[in-house]
Enzyme design. Structure first.
Site, PDB file in Angstrom:
ATOM      1  CG  HIS A 157      -2.196   0.600   1.012  1.00  0.00           C
ATOM      2  ND1 HIS A 157      -2.382   1.596   0.085  1.00  0.00           N
ATOM      3  CD2 HIS A 157      -3.558  -0.091   1.229  1.00  0.00           C
ATOM      4  CE1 HIS A 157      -3.666   1.766   0.081  1.00  0.00           C
ATOM      5  NE2 HIS A 157      -4.285   1.065   0.647  1.00  0.00           N
ATOM      6  CD  GLU A 159       5.526   4.565   0.215  1.00  0.00           C
ATOM      7  OE1 GLU A 159       4.469   5.107  -0.477  1.00  0.00           O
ATOM      8  OE2 GLU A 159       6.355   4.072  -0.570  1.00  0.00           O
ATOM      9  N   GLY A 208      -2.040   4.083  -9.749  1.00  0.00           N
ATOM     10  CA  GLY A 208      -1.103   5.101  -9.396  1.00  0.00           C
ATOM     11  C   GLY A 208      -0.751   6.105 -10.561  1.00  0.00           C
ATOM     12  CD  GLU A 230      -7.496   3.937 -12.109  1.00  0.00           C
ATOM     13  OE1 GLU A 230      -6.897   5.021 -12.756  1.00  0.00           O
ATOM     14  OE2 GLU A 230      -7.613   3.934 -10.906  1.00  0.00           O
ATOM     15  CB  CYS A 264      -7.664   8.648 -11.335  1.00  0.00           C
ATOM     16  SG  CYS A 264      -8.860   7.068 -10.872  1.00  0.00           S
ATOM     17  CD  GLU A 361      -4.685  12.941 -12.703  1.00  0.00           C
ATOM     18  OE1 GLU A 361      -5.559  12.280 -12.229  1.00  0.00           O
ATOM     19  OE2 GLU A 361      -3.509  12.306 -12.656  1.00  0.00           O
TER      20      GLU A 361
END
Length: 458
Positions: A157, A159, A208, A230, A264, A361
Site C-alpha cells: 500500500h 506509505e 497510481g 490504472e 483519477c 492532471e
C-alpha cells in the site's frame, strides 16, 4: 528505519511509524506466497466465497471505525470515508455472490469432438501496488476477484496508509483468508521491483501515477508478467445546450470537490457552450467558495485537507502557474495558513493548449471550465489530451447525449452521471490512463488462465 509514516494531514503531526521490510523479508514473503498457492487454489470455490462474505460483513460492521482511520491518514471527510468502507464491503460481497458462477467451466461447440471445455484457473502469486486516495476501495478492486479466483496476494500500500493496510490484512485473516494467502508488506520501490521480477510472481496490478505505471510495466514486460495499470485521468464533463445549467453545474462542482479532488476519474475539465459559460462558472464558483473546509472528522465539513503538504503545494503551484500563463482564477487556489494540508478550492477559465494545465492532471480541488461554440468542438476538446479514463455528457435529450458519449475516447463513458463505480461495472481506461480492467466479470478475467480441455470421439 521507519519509511511508512502516518502524518495526520489535518494537523501535520506524525502519529505512527512503521518499519520497512528488510531484504531477508522480501525472500520470505515470496516463499510464503508461493508455498500458499497450491492449498488456496485447491480450496473449494464456495468456501472461498464464504470467506469473502465474512470480509464484507466485517466492513459493514466496522465502517465507522474504518472511516475514522482513513480520515486521519489521508484526510477524507468522515461521511465519504464511511461510504468508501461500505463500497469496499460491497465489492467483496459481489464477488462472493457472483464469483462461483464466473468460475464455472464453459462448454463450447464440440466442433467435431466429443467435448470442448474451457476452465478458468488461477495464475499464482500476484503483487498489488495501491494508492492512498481510496485506501479500502482500491485494495478491494484488486484483492476480492483475485482471492476469489484462487490467486495469492502480496499487497504493497501507499506509505501514508500503513495503518489502514494493517487493518485490511487483519480483517481478511480473521474472516478465514490464510495468513500467507494475503500478505501486507511495507516494502520500498526497489523491493517491489525485485518481487515483480521474481519467477514465483505471476502478475502485478498498480493504481497510481504514469511514472510509477511506466516503471512497473517495464519490469513486468522484461519478465513476461501480466500487468494491469490504472493511472491518471483528466476527465471531461460535457454540458449540452438542453441541460439544466444551474442543476448540472452544482452537480459538477460537488463531484469535483469529493475527496478534495483527489480522484483519477474526477470531472477535472468542464466543457460548456459559450452561451452557458457565464452562468455555469458563476454556479461552480459559488459552490467552491461556500464549501466548508476543515477537519474531516467534524460534521458538515465538505473539503478536508489534501493527503499531504507536499501534495497540497503541488496543486497550489499548478494553479499559480496556470494564472501566470494567462488563465483566469475565479476563486481560491491558495494554501490556508496554519498546520495541515489545506487549500481553497479553485476555479480556472481561459486555459489554452499552450498552458501546462491544459494537458496535465491536477490532483486536487480545482475545476477547469472551458467554453466552446459547438458540440463538435466539445468532443474535440474532450479527446485532445493523453488521458482516457472516463468522461460524461449531460443533457435532457438522452439519445443525443448517448451519441456524444460514444465519441469520447475513454474506457468509461457516462450519460447524466459521472464516475459511477459499482462492483459489477468494469473500471479502467485507455491511452495514458492505463490498460486492463477491474471489477465485474472483467476484473475476474485479468489474472486467470483460460484452459481448454478437448476430448476427441472414441
Amino acid at each position: 528505519m521507519a519509511t511508512y509514516t502516518t502524518t495526520n494531514p489535518t494537523t501535520g503531526a506524525i502519529e505512527r511509524e512503521f518499519p520497512k521490510l528488510d531484504e531477508a523479508g522480501v525472500q520470505d514473503v515470496l516463499h510464503r506466497s508461493d508455498a500458499a498457492f497450491p492449498g488456496w487454489r485447491s480450496t473449494a470455490v464456495r468456501a472461498r466465497a464464504e470467506i469473502l462474505t465474512r470480509v464484507a460483513d466485517a466492513y459493514a460492521d466496522r465502517k465507522e471505525e474504518l472511516g475514522r482511520l482513513i480520515a486521519t491518514e489521508m484526510g477524507k471527510p468522515l461521511r465519504e470515508a464511511i461510504g468508501e468502507a461500505e463500497l469496499a464491503g460491497e465489492i467483496y460481497r459481489w464477488y462472493a455472490e457472483h464469483g462461483p458462477d464466473l468460475l464455472e467451466p464453459e462448454a463450447l461447440d464440440p466442433q467435431g469432438a466429443e467435448e470442448s471445455l474451457v476452465t478458468t484457473e488461477p495464475v499464482g502469486p500476484l503483487v498489488g501496488v495501491m494508492p492512498w486516495n481510496y485506501p479500502y476501495y482500491q485494495v478491494a478492486r484488486f484483492a476480492a476477484p483475485n482471492l476469489m479466483a484462487g490467486n495469492t496476494v502480496i499487497l504493497k500500500h501507499a506509505e501514508i496508509c500503513a495503518a489502514s493496510a494493517q487493518v485490511m490484512e487483519e480483517i481478511l485473516h480473521a474472516a478465514g483468508v490464510p495468513e500467507d494467502v494475503y500478505i501486507n508488506v511495507f516494502a520500498g520501490h526497489e523491493q517491489i521491483a525485485t518481487m515483480i521480477a521474481d519467477p514465483r510472481v505471476r502478475g502485478v496490478s498498480l493504481t497510481g501515477s504514469e511514472r510509477a505505471g511506466a516503471t512497473v510495466a517495464e519490469t513486468a514486460g522484461k519478465n513476461l508478467k501480466k500487468a494491469v495499470l490504472e493511472l491518471g485521468g483528466s476527465d471531461a464533463f460535457i454540458l449540452l445546450e438542453d441541460a439544466d445549467v444551474g442543476r448540472v453545474a452544482r452537480t459538477a462542482a460537488k463531484a469535483r470537490l469529493s475527496n478534495a479532488g483527489q480522484a483519477c476519474n474526477s470531472p477535472k475539465r468542464m466543457i460548456v457552450l459559450n452561451s452557458q459559460l457565464e452562468d455555469f462558472v458563476a454556479t461552480v464558483t459559488s459552490v467552491f467558495a461556500e464549501a466548508t473546509i476543515g477537519d474531516p472528522l467534524e460534521k458538515g465539513v465538505k473539503v478536508g485537507p489534501l493527503s499531504s503538504v507536499k501534495a497540497r503545494d503541488t496543486v497550489v503551484d499548478q494553479v499559480k502557474r496556470a494564472v501566470e500563463q494567462g488563465a483566469t482564477l475565479h476563486t481560491g487556489g491558495d494554501a490556508l495558513e496554519g498546520d495541515g494540508a489545506f487549500m481553497r478550492p479553485a476555479v480556472l477559465t481561459g486555459i489554452t493548449p499552450e498552458m501546462d494545465a491544459y494537458s496535465e492532471e491536477i490532483f486536487g480541488p480545482v475545476a477547469m471550465v472551458y467554453g466552446v461554440d459547438s458540440e463538435e468542438e466539445a468532443v474535440q476538446l474532450a479527446n485532445d489530451v493523453g488521458f482516457g479514463l472516463s468522461g460524461s455528457v449531460w443533457g435532457n435529450d438522452v439519445g443525443r447525449a448517448q451519441v456524444v458519449a460514444d465519441r469520447l475516447a475513454v474506457g468509461m463513458a457516462y450519460v447524466n452521471e459521472h464516475g459511477t463505480t459499482l462492483p459489477g461495472l468494469p473500471f479502467g481506461g485507455v491511452k495514458r490512463s492505463g490498460f486492463g480492467r477491474e471489477l465485474g466479470r472483467w476484473g475476474m478475467g485479468e489474472f486467470v488462465n483460460t484452459r481448454l480441455r478437448r476430448t476427441a470421439k472414441a
